[in-house]
Motif scaffolding. Sequence first.
Motif, short mmCIF file in Angstrom:
data_model
loop_
_atom_site.label_atom_id
_atom_site.label_comp_id
_atom_site.label_asym_id
_atom_site.label_seq_id
_atom_site.Cartn_x
_atom_site.Cartn_y
_atom_site.Cartn_z
N ILE A 1 39.63 21.35 -27.23
CA ILE A 1 39.16 20.63 -26.04
C ILE A 1 38.82 19.17 -26.34
O ILE A 1 38.49 18.40 -25.44
CB ILE A 1 37.93 21.34 -25.43
CG1 ILE A 1 37.73 20.94 -23.96
CG2 ILE A 1 36.68 21.03 -26.23
CD1 ILE A 1 38.82 21.36 -23.02
N ALA A 2 38.92 18.75 -27.59
CA ALA A 2 38.48 17.40 -27.99
C ALA A 2 39.15 16.31 -27.16
O ALA A 2 38.53 15.31 -26.81
CB ALA A 2 38.74 17.18 -29.48
N ALA A 3 40.43 16.50 -26.81
CA ALA A 3 41.15 15.47 -26.05
C ALA A 3 40.60 15.29 -24.65
O ALA A 3 40.83 14.24 -24.02
CB ALA A 3 42.64 15.83 -26.00
N LYS B 1 31.60 13.42 -26.95
CA LYS B 1 31.99 13.47 -28.37
C LYS B 1 30.82 13.06 -29.25
O LYS B 1 30.59 13.66 -30.30
CB LYS B 1 33.18 12.56 -28.61
CG LYS B 1 34.48 13.06 -28.01
CD LYS B 1 35.60 12.06 -28.24
CE LYS B 1 36.92 12.56 -27.65
NZ LYS B 1 38.02 11.58 -27.85
N LEU B 2 30.08 12.04 -28.83
CA LEU B 2 28.94 11.59 -29.61
C LEU B 2 27.88 12.67 -29.69
O LEU B 2 27.28 12.91 -30.75
CB LEU B 2 28.37 10.32 -28.97
CG LEU B 2 27.31 9.56 -29.76
CD1 LEU B 2 27.92 8.94 -31.01
CD2 LEU B 2 26.67 8.48 -28.89
N VAL C 1 35.20 16.16 -34.55
CA VAL C 1 35.31 15.68 -33.17
C VAL C 1 35.35 14.16 -33.24
O VAL C 1 34.32 13.51 -33.41
CB VAL C 1 34.11 16.16 -32.32
CG1 VAL C 1 34.27 15.66 -30.89
CG2 VAL C 1 34.00 17.67 -32.35
N PRO C 2 36.53 13.56 -33.15
CA PRO C 2 36.64 12.11 -33.32
C PRO C 2 35.95 11.35 -32.19
O PRO C 2 36.04 11.74 -31.02
CB PRO C 2 38.15 11.86 -33.31
CG PRO C 2 38.72 13.01 -32.55
CD PRO C 2 37.84 14.18 -32.85
N VAL C 3 35.25 10.27 -32.52
CA VAL C 3 34.56 9.46 -31.53
C VAL C 3 34.71 8.00 -31.90
O VAL C 3 34.65 7.63 -33.07
CB VAL C 3 33.06 9.84 -31.45
CG1 VAL C 3 32.36 9.66 -32.78
CG2 VAL C 3 32.35 9.04 -30.37
N ARG D 1 32.92 1.95 -28.72
CA ARG D 1 32.91 1.97 -27.26
C ARG D 1 31.60 2.51 -26.68
O ARG D 1 31.45 2.58 -25.47
CB ARG D 1 34.07 2.82 -26.75
CG ARG D 1 35.44 2.27 -27.08
CD ARG D 1 36.54 3.22 -26.66
NE ARG D 1 36.45 3.57 -25.26
CZ ARG D 1 37.16 4.53 -24.67
NH1 ARG D 1 38.02 5.25 -25.40
NH2 ARG D 1 37.02 4.80 -23.40
N VAL D 2 30.69 2.88 -27.54
CA VAL D 2 29.42 3.47 -27.10
C VAL D 2 28.42 2.37 -26.77
O VAL D 2 28.39 1.33 -27.43
CB VAL D 2 28.86 4.40 -28.19
CG1 VAL D 2 27.52 4.99 -27.79
CG2 VAL D 2 29.87 5.52 -28.49
N GLY D 3 27.59 2.59 -25.74
CA GLY D 3 26.57 1.63 -25.37
C GLY D 3 25.54 1.45 -26.47
O GLY D 3 25.35 2.33 -27.32
#
Length: 576
Positions: A248-250, A257-258, A271-273, A277-279
Motif C-alpha cells: 500500500i506504500a504507493a 508515510k512519515l 516505507v519511503p518518505v 516535502r514535509v512541513g
Amino acid sequence: MKSTSPKSTAATPHAIQAARAARAERAERAERVEREDMVMFINACFACSGQREFYSDARGQSVSIDFLHQYILGNYRRLYARALAAGINHFNKAQVIVNLLASGKDTAPAQRREEGDLIYAALCALPTQRGYRVLEALRERRVNNRRARAITRRYLAERQRAGKLEFEALKYRGKLRAAATHVHARLPSELGAFLFRGWKTRSFTTPLYERYRQAHFSKQALYELPYTIAEGFAAKHRIPRDEFLAGIAAQMTQTEKLRLQRAGQREDVRVPVELGRVGLTRLASYLVSLPVAERTRQREVLEAAARSAAARALGRTPRTLGRVAAILDHSYSTSGSSEKRRRPLAVAWAVSQLLRAAAREYLPVWTPGTPGAPGELAPGHEGAAAPRVFDELLVTAHGQTDLATPLLAALEWGAELVILVSDGHENDPPLGAAEIARVFRKRLDPEQRVSIIHVNPVFDAENYAPRALGPALPTVGLRDAEDLLTMLGFARFADGSAPLAELEAYLETRVLQLLRRGARAAEPGADPDADPDADADAAPDTDAAPDADAAPDADAAPDADAASDSAADATDPEAR
C-alpha cells in the motif's frame, strides 16, 4: 402669598468639566478592557488546541477555551468574527465558525454579510477533515438555520467543482452523508447511491467507488484505495501487516508515510518518505521522536529537509530579520503530554530553523542542561563569543528551566531581537529572566531599542492565556513554527502599548487579506487545498483518519429528506 422663584439648577463649569472627565475616563477604561480581552482571546487561540498539556489536563483546557469563546462572542461579536482572519489555529477557527452560525439572529445585515464571507472563507481554508468536523458539529448542535444550510451547500458545491467530492465521499463518507442529510442537499445520482447504499449497489461507473465495492471481495482491489480506507479491508481479509504496508506504500500521503516510519521498522518494511516535502513543524515532531543514534545516522538528510522546509515557510511569509538571538527551552516539561508528545520541544527546534533562514545574523542559545548539552560553553572558554558545544539535531527534553543565563548571553551578544521559546514555567531560578528583562528595560534600554518577545506554544488553562514570564516580556501564543513571523506582527498588542483602534485596523487588514485569498481560491482552475501545510494543525494519529463509516460494511439506509432541496441553493445569498 409671596411667590418665590425656584433655585437655579444650572451646572457650574467645574461640574461640567468633572462630568466630562468622568465620561472620558469610563470610555478609556472600557476601551482598555476591550483591547485586553481581545488580545487575551486571540493569544489563547494561537496556542490552545483543547488537548492535554504537561501541566494541565484536556478537561481544564476545554473548559477554559470554551468560556473564552462564549465571553468574547457575547460581548464583542464583530471582533470575534474578525478573529477568523487573525491567524488563529484550526481548532479555534472551527469553534468560531460553529458559534457564529449557531447564533446571530439579531445581527445587523451589514455585519451578517461580513460574517458570512468570513465564515465561508475560513471554512474553505480549513484542512478537509476539520471542514467536515465543522459540518458534523453543526448537525450535533442542531444548527439548521438558513445561513448554516446555505454555507454548507456552497461548501459542498465548491468541493464538487474542484473535483474533490468523489474522494471525500470515500474517505469521509459518514460525515459527508450526515452533512448532506442535515441541509437537504441534492447530490449527483451515483454519489448519493454510494453514500446511502454503499457497496451493496451492483456496480459503479466511478472507478474509485467500484474499487471500493470490489475490495469487499478482492484482496487485490484494496491496494488501489487510499491507505486509511484500505487498512480496514486489510484487517477484514486478514492480510499480514508487513505484506499490507509493502503493497500500500504507493497510495500513502507523505504525512502517512512519515507517521508509519516506526511501524515499518518494527515490521521490517521500508516505507519511503520524502522528508524534503514535509512541513517544518511536522518535520520537527518527527525528528525529536527519533533516537539520538538514528538522528546522527540520518544527519545529512534531516538537515537538508530542515533547510528546505524553513525556506518554504519563509517564502509564504517573506520577512528579513536583523541580528536575532533565540532562547530555546528544552527542559523536561517540553516533553509534552500523551496527546502532544514532545510538541513544545519540536516547536522550539522548528523556530530555530526558521529564524536561521530569516535572520541576517543568528545566535541560538538552548537552556543549560547536562554537560555537553546544547547551549553549554566549550571547556576552557568564557564569554558570549566563546565557541559552544552545540548540536541542535541531538536536542532532547530534560533538566530544569534556566532562561536567565541564556538571556544574559543573548543581550551580551548584542541582539536586536530576542525571542524566548518556552512554556513559561521558569524554575532555575524562578522569575530570573523576568527580573533581568525588567532591569534591562529600566536601566540599560529605556528606549526599547532591543525587542524581547516570549513565544509560548502551551496554553495555560488557569490563566486563560499562554503563561507569561513577566510584565517586561510580552507573550504571544504559537501553535506552529510556520506562523512565527505572523505572530511577531501581533506582539506589539501583547505588551499593551498599542491602542484598540490599532488592533481593529490590524484585524480589518487581515480580513481583507483572507477574503482576497478566498476569492482567488474560488477562481476556475484553483485548488482549494493548495496550501502545502493546510493540515499542519492536524493531530498526528487522528485527524487524517477516515470515518468509521468508510470502513467495510458500514452502511445506512437513505434519508428521505436527503435529496429534497435543489443544488442551486448553494448560491443562496445567505451563504455570503
